[in-house]
Scaffold this motif. Structure first.
Motif, PDB file in Angstrom:
ATOM      1  N   LEU A  10       3.160   0.261  -3.525  1.00 27.40           N
ATOM      2  CA  LEU A  10       2.175   0.159  -2.448  1.00 27.40           C
ATOM      3  C   LEU A  10       0.855   0.805  -2.853  1.00 27.40           C
ATOM      4  CD1 LEU A  10       1.413  -0.641   0.428  1.00 27.40           C
ATOM      5  CD2 LEU A  10       2.424   1.512   1.211  1.00 27.40           C
ATOM      6  N   CYS A  11       0.910   1.981  -3.426  1.00 25.49           N
ATOM      7  CA  CYS A  11      -0.316   2.662  -3.866  1.00 25.49           C
ATOM      8  C   CYS A  11      -1.012   1.897  -4.988  1.00 25.49           C
ATOM      9  CB  CYS A  11      -0.004   4.085  -4.312  1.00 25.49           C
ATOM     10  SG  CYS A  11       0.516   5.164  -2.978  1.00 25.49           S
ATOM     11  N   PHE A  12      -0.224   1.391  -5.924  1.00 24.68           N
ATOM     12  CA  PHE A  12      -0.795   0.626  -7.035  1.00 24.68           C
ATOM     13  C   PHE A  12      -1.502  -0.628  -6.528  1.00 24.68           C
ATOM     14  CE2 PHE A  12      -0.245  -2.942 -10.008  1.00 24.68           C
ATOM     15  CZ  PHE A  12      -1.074  -2.508 -11.029  1.00 24.68           C
ATOM     16  N   TYR A  13      -0.789  -1.430  -5.733  1.00 20.35           N
ATOM     17  CA  TYR A  13      -1.379  -2.679  -5.258  1.00 20.35           C
ATOM     18  C   TYR A  13      -2.540  -2.440  -4.294  1.00 20.35           C
ATOM     19  CZ  TYR A  13       2.374  -5.305  -7.430  1.00 20.35           C
ATOM     20  OH  TYR A  13       3.224  -5.862  -8.341  1.00 20.35           O
ATOM     21  N   GLY A  14      -2.421  -1.433  -3.449  1.00 21.65           N
ATOM     22  CA  GLY A  14      -3.512  -1.129  -2.525  1.00 21.65           C
ATOM     23  C   GLY A  14      -4.775  -0.731  -3.267  1.00 21.65           C
ATOM     24  N   SER A  15      -4.632   0.157  -4.257  1.00 21.49           N
ATOM     25  CA  SER A  15      -5.808   0.578  -5.020  1.00 21.49           C
ATOM     26  C   SER A  15      -6.344  -0.574  -5.876  1.00 21.49           C
ATOM     27  CB  SER A  15      -5.476   1.786  -5.900  1.00 21.49           C
ATOM     28  OG  SER A  15      -4.553   1.440  -6.908  1.00 21.49           O
ATOM     29  N   ALA A  16      -5.453  -1.391  -6.429  1.00 25.81           N
ATOM     30  CA  ALA A  16      -5.898  -2.544  -7.222  1.00 25.81           C
ATOM     31  C   ALA A  16      -6.684  -3.520  -6.355  1.00 25.81           C
ATOM     32  CB  ALA A  16      -4.699  -3.245  -7.863  1.00 25.81           C
ATOM     33  N   PHE A  17      -6.197  -3.758  -5.139  1.00 18.16           N
ATOM     34  CA  PHE A  17      -6.899  -4.673  -4.239  1.00 18.16           C
ATOM     35  C   PHE A  17      -8.306  -4.162  -3.920  1.00 18.16           C
ATOM     36  CE2 PHE A  17      -7.899  -5.459   0.320  1.00 18.16           C
ATOM     37  CZ  PHE A  17      -8.350  -6.762   0.164  1.00 18.16           C
ATOM     38  N   VAL A  18      -8.416  -2.907  -3.539  1.00 11.67           N
ATOM     39  CA  VAL A  18      -9.723  -2.354  -3.150  1.00 11.67           C
ATOM     40  C   VAL A  18     -10.688  -2.334  -4.333  1.00 11.67           C
ATOM     41  CG1 VAL A  18     -10.895  -0.252  -2.366  1.00 11.67           C
ATOM     42  CG2 VAL A  18      -8.812  -1.014  -1.225  1.00 11.67           C
ATOM     43  N   LEU A  19     -10.233  -1.811  -5.472  1.00 13.09           N
ATOM     44  CA  LEU A  19     -11.138  -1.700  -6.618  1.00 13.09           C
ATOM     45  C   LEU A  19     -11.466  -3.069  -7.225  1.00 13.09           C
ATOM     46  CD1 LEU A  19      -9.856   1.554  -8.346  1.00 13.09           C
ATOM     47  CD2 LEU A  19     -11.835   1.229  -6.862  1.00 13.09           C
TER      48      LEU A  19
END
Length: 171
Positions: free
Chosen positions: A106-115
């Motif tokens: 969740l943290c990986f995909y969330g940060s990947a989406f935003v950045l």
């Protein structure tokens, strides 16, 4: 006993480890993962993420600082996505039970989406009419297209990871 000679003592030591033993000999290939929606998205992120940074890397991006940011985000998340794909395909996450994989995903995909969203917008808005005649124009335009495509894949992966995390929290 002779005087001058010290008595020998046997010392026995033991060691323990808090982490589970991890051996690569027990890893297996999970073909069914690629047929799931998260598996297909992870594969799409890997395939579509490569042209984002490859198209920029083949140009004179270093003359434009904005493309340096896009390169950083694209390469960073592409490498991490490949590593995550290998971890899931080999089911290595089942051997490393101390890691909360649903939260990590969740943290990986969330940060990947935003950045990636920020990088895609920067990529698209950095293409101006002044560089229309430049030979880098087509590469940067294609890179922006793929950046938005990968952003959509990361958004969908974030959704699936959130659902998985939510189910895990409730149980």
């Amino acid at each position: 006993m002779e005087e001058g000679r010290a008595r020998s003592q046997t010392v026995t030591t033991t060691s323990s480890s808090n982490c589970d033993t991890f051996t690569t000999a027990s890893l297996s290939y999970d073909r069914s993962f690629i047929t799931t929606a998260p598996g297909l998205l992870l594969l799409a992120e890997t395939v579509f993420g490569l042209p984002v940074w490859a198209l920029i890397a083949g140009s004179e991006y270093f003359l434009f600082p904005a493309f340096g940011w896009v390169m950083f985000v694209a390469v960073f998340y592409w490498v991490l996505t490949v590593v995550l794909l290998i971890i899931y395909i080999t089911r290595a996450f089942t051997r490393i039970s101390k890691v909360p994989w649903t939260l990590v995903s969740l943290c990986f995909y969330g940060s990947a989406f935003v950045l990636y969203l920020i990088a895609a917008v920067i990529d698209a808005t950095s293409i101006t009419k002044e560089i229309l005649d430049d030979h880098n124009y087509n590469s940067w335009t294609a890179s922006a297209f793929f950046a938005f495509l990968v952003t959509a894949c990361y958004a969908a992966s974030t959704y699936f990871s959130f659902r998985s995390w939510r189910i895990r929290i409730r149980s």
